[in-house]
Design an enzyme around this catalytic site. Structure first.
Site, PDB file in Angstrom:
ATOM      1  N   SER A 261       0.828  -1.194   0.000  1.00  0.00           N
ATOM      2  CA  SER A 261       0.000   0.000   0.000  1.00  0.00           C
ATOM      3  C   SER A 261       0.864   1.245   0.000  1.00  0.00           C
ATOM      4  CB  SER A 261      -0.883   0.018   1.249  1.00  0.00           C
ATOM      5  OG  SER A 261      -0.050   0.225   2.378  1.00  0.00           O
ATOM      6  N   LYS A 262       0.239   2.326  -0.432  1.00  0.00           N
ATOM      7  CA  LYS A 262       0.904   3.621  -0.516  1.00  0.00           C
ATOM      8  C   LYS A 262       1.475   4.059   0.825  1.00  0.00           C
ATOM      9  CE  LYS A 262      -1.114   6.367  -4.149  1.00  0.00           C
ATOM     10  NZ  LYS A 262      -2.253   7.074  -4.567  1.00  0.00           N
ATOM     11  N   ARG A 263       0.756   3.684   1.878  1.00  0.00           N
ATOM     12  CA  ARG A 263       1.150   4.159   3.197  1.00  0.00           C
ATOM     13  C   ARG A 263       2.566   3.721   3.571  1.00  0.00           C
ATOM     14  NH1 ARG A 263      -2.951   1.805   6.215  1.00  0.00           N
ATOM     15  NH2 ARG A 263      -4.106   1.757   4.278  1.00  0.00           N
ATOM     16  N   GLN A 264       2.978   2.564   3.042  1.00  0.00           N
ATOM     17  CA  GLN A 264       4.297   2.057   3.451  1.00  0.00           C
ATOM     18  C   GLN A 264       5.386   2.306   2.405  1.00  0.00           C
ATOM     19  OE1 GLN A 264       4.498  -1.571   5.577  1.00  0.00           O
ATOM     20  NE2 GLN A 264       2.402  -1.460   6.279  1.00  0.00           N
ATOM     21  N   GLY A 265       5.088   3.068   1.386  1.00  0.00           N
ATOM     22  CA  GLY A 265       6.126   3.356   0.380  1.00  0.00           C
ATOM     23  C   GLY A 265       5.484   3.652  -0.961  1.00  0.00           C
TER      24      GLY A 265
END
Ligand code: GLU
Length: 499
Positions: A261-265
């Site tokens: 997911s975007k949240r982690q990279g």
């Protein structure tokens, strides 16, 4: 010529997800390996998600990554154009076809009109949840009489078309080329909406109709689509069409095993390109997310050509694949090391990595191609990505270094000793011609000879004077990059400080 035809069928969201790149790549490799055709189809029937320019940017990234289709959507003069005899390849241009096939299903009672309002569907779902039942449509509109249907339509009531799942059909079974036998009971398959009230098809109908009409033989897609496949199988059966093969490739995961997911990279291919990952390294890395060469091979570096030769769906794993940024950095570094300095320079130049403020604001002498190529020669073996250029060696780009005089002293040496060393360095270096200077080995040898046994006494002050930095490449390398004039200027500056 093999009859194998595969497709990559993205919805244009405005960027290409790294998982989409992998799906495209596996389809591409499978097609090329087997002498088949790779088709790019755009699935843009969800009007709510329309993004201007999304098709163009998607096709552009595919081209950048060398995944050029044989048929489908391309760019011509910056605009989407289509090639192939099974088009159009953009779903929003195929609406009449979906309508025609939906009517066929309706006529055969394989689909039916559903007039239920969102509120009544919500109430039904709430009731089922309260009764601990899996939410599914209860087919209440299936039993409407022709008169009732006509009346509702005449009154202008909105309706959708639903797939008529025959619960008595029992298990829907198919053999997935990655996952083996997959079985799901028809009672667990919802009466899927096929046509929305606005006359647009849902993904399921459009996807199946197109895969059939475009004669797709193998459907290779992400595991997140696995729950849709039984519905698709029922559609193939309803139409009486030959079933393609299915291969669902594993999910991409964050290091903590959650879905990528975007949240982690970063998740878009464009982001990685912008950071200076080379497309060859990205392709290589992505290929190994869910596939390995098998037969005990530990090979990790593959060109696209080698991937085509080696790729086999048999060696695609079932388990989710962790996106390991460190591994990507390692792999990218390996690809950077393999470039000639001229190619590295061109890659950096064309990707705008030589326009960063650090370099742009440097004295003009530190911006020439010759200077930057010397810098790249020194940095090449330590670069993880092109955006790192210069970051660890900022002193190459500043007009005036700043450091304390004490910094010039090696260990406990006095400033008198330091001054002696720097004076000596000045003497030796000013005696070199430019030609001698730019022979890296000559420069190194001359300085090493001068250093003698106690290298630190001589080399530390010189390196400190040239860089002002705690850490840097060797003084030979630094002097070589800086050139004679700038090196001697920095030496003079140090001597001035020493008084
Ligand atoms: N349009 C779907 C997507 O965005 C296609 C899924 C499939 O390959 O069937 O990925």
């Amino acid at each position: 010529m093999s009859h194998i035809r595969v497709r990559f069928a993205p919805s244009p969201t405005g960027y290409l997800h790294i998982g989409g790149l992998r799906t495209a790549l596996y389809n591409y490799l499978f097609a090329k390996k087997n002498g088949g055709k790779f088709i790019l189809r755009i699935e843009d029937t969800d009007q709510k998600r329309f993004v201007t320019g999304a098709i163009e940017s998607l096709v552009r990234v595919m081209e950048t990554m060398s995944l050029v289709p044989d048929e489908g959507v391309f760019l011509g003069g910056g605009k989407p154009i289509q090639k192939g005899d099974k088009g159009p390849y953009i779903q929003s241009e195929r609406l009449d076809l979906y309508k025609k096939y939906a009517e066929e299903l309706l006529a055969n009672r394989k689909a039916y009109r559903c007039f239920c309002s969102p509120e009544s569907l919500e109430a039904l779902r709430a009731e089922q949840t309260a009764n601990k039942q899996a939410p599914r449509y209860d087919k209440r509109c299936f039993t409407l009489t022709p008169d009732e249907i006509e009346r509702k339509m005449a009154a202008g009531e909105q309706y959708v078309l639903r797939l008529n799942v025959d619960i008595a059909r029992g298990d829907v079974i198919f053999n997935d080329l990655v996952r083996g036998e997959v079985k799901i009971n028809a009672k667990d398959i919802d009466d899927q909406v096929l046509m929305k009230s606005d006359g647009f098809p849902t993904y399921h109908l459009a996807n199946v109709v197109d895969d059939h009409l475009m004669e797709i033989t193998h459907i290779i897609r992400g595991e997140e689509w696995l729950p849709s496949t039984p519905k698709h199988i029922l559609l193939y059966e309803a139409f009486g069409w030959e079933m393609p093969e299915f291969a669902h490739i594993p999910l991409l995961l964050n290091p903590d095993k959650s879905k990528l997911s975007k949240r982690q990279g970063d998740v878009s291919v464009e982001d990685y390109l912008k950071k200076g990952y080379l497309k060859e390294a990205l392709i290589n890395f992505i290929a190994l997310l869910g596939w390995n060469p098998g037969q005990g091979s530990t090979q990790e570096i593959f060109s696209l050509e080698e991937l085509i030769q080696t790729f086999d769906l048999k060696n695609v794993h079932k388990a989710g694949a962790v996106f390991d940024l460190q591994k990507l950095n390692w792999m990218n570094a390996e690809y950077i090391k393999k470039l000639s300095v001229d190619d590295l320079y061109l890659a950096a130049l064309s990707g705008n990595f030589l326009k960063k403020p650090l370099i742009k604001n440097a004295p003009s002498t530190a911006q020439t191609p010759e200077y930057l190529k010397r810098l790249l020669t020194i940095e090449q073996n330590r670069l993880a990505k092109l955006s790192d250029i210069g970051d660890n060696n900022q002193f190459f780009f500043v007009a005036q270094l700043s450091y304390d005089t004490d910094f010039l002293n090696w260990k406990q040496n006095s400033s008198v000793m330091t001054k002696e060393a720097i004076v000596k360095a000045r003497e030796i270096l000013s005696g070199l011609t430019d030609t001698e200077w730019f022979q890296k080995e000559t420069l190194e040898k001359v300085l090493l000879d001068a250093a003698g046994e106690k290298r630190g006494d001589f080399l530390w002050p010189l390196r400190a004077a040239l860089t002002g930095a705690e850490k840097s490449p060797s003084p030979f390398d630094v002097a070589w990059v800086l050139g004679k004039e700038e090196s001697l200027k920095r030496i003079e500056d140090a001597l001035k400080m020493l008084g």
